[in-house]
Design a protein around this motif. Structure first.
Motif, PDB file in Angstrom:
ATOM      1  N   THR A 145       0.874  -1.238  -0.016  1.00  0.00           N
ATOM      2  CA  THR A 145      -0.152  -0.087  -0.092  1.00  0.00           C
ATOM      3  C   THR A 145       0.883   1.186  -0.078  1.00  0.00           C
ATOM      4  O   THR A 145       1.701   1.333   0.847  1.00  0.00           O
ATOM      5  CB  THR A 145      -0.976  -0.070   1.376  1.00  0.00           C
ATOM      6  N   ASP A 146       0.404   2.141  -0.892  1.00  0.00           N
ATOM      7  CA  ASP A 146       1.121   3.485  -0.894  1.00  0.00           C
ATOM      8  C   ASP A 146       0.613   4.350   0.166  1.00  0.00           C
ATOM      9  O   ASP A 146      -0.406   5.025   0.121  1.00  0.00           O
ATOM     10  CB  ASP A 146       1.001   4.216  -2.162  1.00  0.00           C
ATOM     11  N   ILE A 147       1.132   4.278   1.513  1.00  0.00           N
ATOM     12  CA  ILE A 147       0.294   4.989   2.524  1.00  0.00           C
ATOM     13  C   ILE A 147       0.345   6.512   2.429  1.00  0.00           C
ATOM     14  O   ILE A 147      -0.515   7.068   2.990  1.00  0.00           O
ATOM     15  CB  ILE A 147       1.080   4.510   4.122  1.00  0.00           C
ATOM     16  N   ALA A 148       1.304   7.014   2.017  1.00  0.00           N
ATOM     17  CA  ALA A 148       1.326   8.519   1.741  1.00  0.00           C
ATOM     18  C   ALA A 148      -0.049   9.011   0.818  1.00  0.00           C
ATOM     19  O   ALA A 148      -0.614   9.913   1.164  1.00  0.00           O
ATOM     20  CB  ALA A 148       2.481   9.177   0.855  1.00  0.00           C
ATOM     21  N   THR A 149      -0.252   8.107  -0.032  1.00  0.00           N
ATOM     22  CA  THR A 149      -1.482   8.533  -1.014  1.00  0.00           C
ATOM     23  C   THR A 149      -2.517   8.238  -0.043  1.00  0.00           C
ATOM     24  O   THR A 149      -3.710   8.800  -0.158  1.00  0.00           O
ATOM     25  CB  THR A 149      -1.519   7.968  -2.194  1.00  0.00           C
ATOM     26  N   GLU A 150      -2.718   6.920   0.529  1.00  0.00           N
ATOM     27  CA  GLU A 150      -3.913   6.589   1.426  1.00  0.00           C
ATOM     28  C   GLU A 150      -4.127   7.622   2.712  1.00  0.00           C
ATOM     29  O   GLU A 150      -5.138   8.020   2.711  1.00  0.00           O
ATOM     30  CB  GLU A 150      -3.679   5.253   1.920  1.00  0.00           C
ATOM     31  N   VAL A 151      -3.012   8.201   2.995  1.00  0.00           N
ATOM     32  CA  VAL A 151      -3.253   9.238   4.033  1.00  0.00           C
ATOM     33  C   VAL A 151      -3.549  10.427   3.537  1.00  0.00           C
ATOM     34  O   VAL A 151      -4.670  10.974   4.427  1.00  0.00           O
ATOM     35  CB  VAL A 151      -1.955   9.320   4.922  1.00  0.00           C
ATOM     36  N   ASP A 152      -3.406  10.920   2.420  1.00  0.00           N
ATOM     37  CA  ASP A 152      -3.872  12.045   1.823  1.00  0.00           C
ATOM     38  C   ASP A 152      -5.308  12.021   1.453  1.00  0.00           C
ATOM     39  O   ASP A 152      -6.068  12.837   1.628  1.00  0.00           O
ATOM     40  CB  ASP A 152      -2.874  12.298   0.391  1.00  0.00           C
ATOM     41  N   SER A 153      -5.542  10.678   1.035  1.00  0.00           N
ATOM     42  CA  SER A 153      -6.896  10.396   0.784  1.00  0.00           C
ATOM     43  C   SER A 153      -7.979  10.483   2.062  1.00  0.00           C
ATOM     44  O   SER A 153      -9.057  10.997   1.792  1.00  0.00           O
ATOM     45  CB  SER A 153      -7.180   9.046  -0.285  1.00  0.00           C
ATOM     46  N   PHE A 154      -7.640   9.887   2.980  1.00  0.00           N
ATOM     47  CA  PHE A 154      -8.241   9.798   4.092  1.00  0.00           C
ATOM     48  C   PHE A 154      -8.411  11.302   4.713  1.00  0.00           C
ATOM     49  O   PHE A 154      -9.599  11.528   5.075  1.00  0.00           O
ATOM     50  CB  PHE A 154      -7.742   9.090   5.226  1.00  0.00           C
ATOM     51  N   VAL A 155      -7.454  11.957   4.644  1.00  0.00           N
ATOM     52  CA  VAL A 155      -7.492  13.449   5.251  1.00  0.00           C
ATOM     53  C   VAL A 155      -8.396  14.421   4.398  1.00  0.00           C
ATOM     54  O   VAL A 155      -9.413  15.145   4.881  1.00  0.00           O
ATOM     55  CB  VAL A 155      -6.254  13.970   5.316  1.00  0.00           C
TER      56      VAL A 155
END
Length: 193
Positions: A145-155
């Motif tokens: 998982t690309d966690i940076a992208t996922e965190v951006d998406s979640f925020v």
């Protein structure tokens, strides 16, 4: 709370309510005094001017951002943790609705407000980056998982729904908090597993 502090809180509350109704420019010290049930001279004594009230409102916002960390209690269950984060985020934005509206509607006049408002999403972003890395190491989140992208998406997901709740409260764009947490956030968490 001292009488002076109570008066200041009453003035800040009235100012906040009026900003939501009229914006910064349309909010006058006369309107603030009327809503707070104080004399204009009381406003000037406590805050000097309208800009002083805004500064105090922003200061309260910044204090709340720092205190938001105390509300987090991670359980090492991605669904529970993300629902908790989303709920805290939503409640925070609701409490500081006037600051967010000011940043959305009048940011060109107050560029300093934009940098203040950005501290909340940045705080959540940084917190979640650490937590998501821990979850990858613990096997809760897929290691690919690309966690940076996922965190951006979640925020962005949380911020978007919170803002829609007071900008478009009667629109299909806004999802009620309970439904948002139970459906959208849980679905988001499940896709990370």
């Amino acid at each position: 709370m001292s009488k002076d502090n109570q008066i200041q809180e009453t003035i800040l509350s009235a100012f906040s309510d009026l900003i939501r109704q009229y914006g910064y420019r349309g909010t006058t010290t006369k309107k603030i005094a009327t809503m707070a049930d104080v004399n204009e001279s009381t406003i000037f004594r406590h805050f000097k001017n309208k800009a002083g009230i805004l500064k105090a409102l922003v200061q309260n916002y910044l204090i709340d951002v720092k205190e938001a960390a105390n509300d987090f209690e991670f359980h090492n269950d991605i669904e529970t943790d993300l629902v908790q984060v989303a709920n805290i985020y939503q409640q925070f934005i609701k409490r500081h609705q006037s600051i967010f509206l000011l940043s959305l509607h009048e940011s060109t006049e107050f560029p300093e407000i934009e940098s203040v408002v950005n501290q909340l999403p940045q705080y959540f972003h940084d917190l979640l980056m650490v937590k998501f890395r821990e979850m990858v190491q613990a096997g809760e989140i897929d290691s690919q998982t690309d966690i940076a992208t996922e965190v951006d998406s979640f925020v962005t997901l949380c911020f978007g729904n919170a803002v829609a709740s007071f900008v478009y409260p009667n629109s299909a764009l806004f999802i009620k908090a309970e439904q948002f947490s139970e459906k959208n956030i849980r679905t988001f968490a499940q896709h990370l597993k």
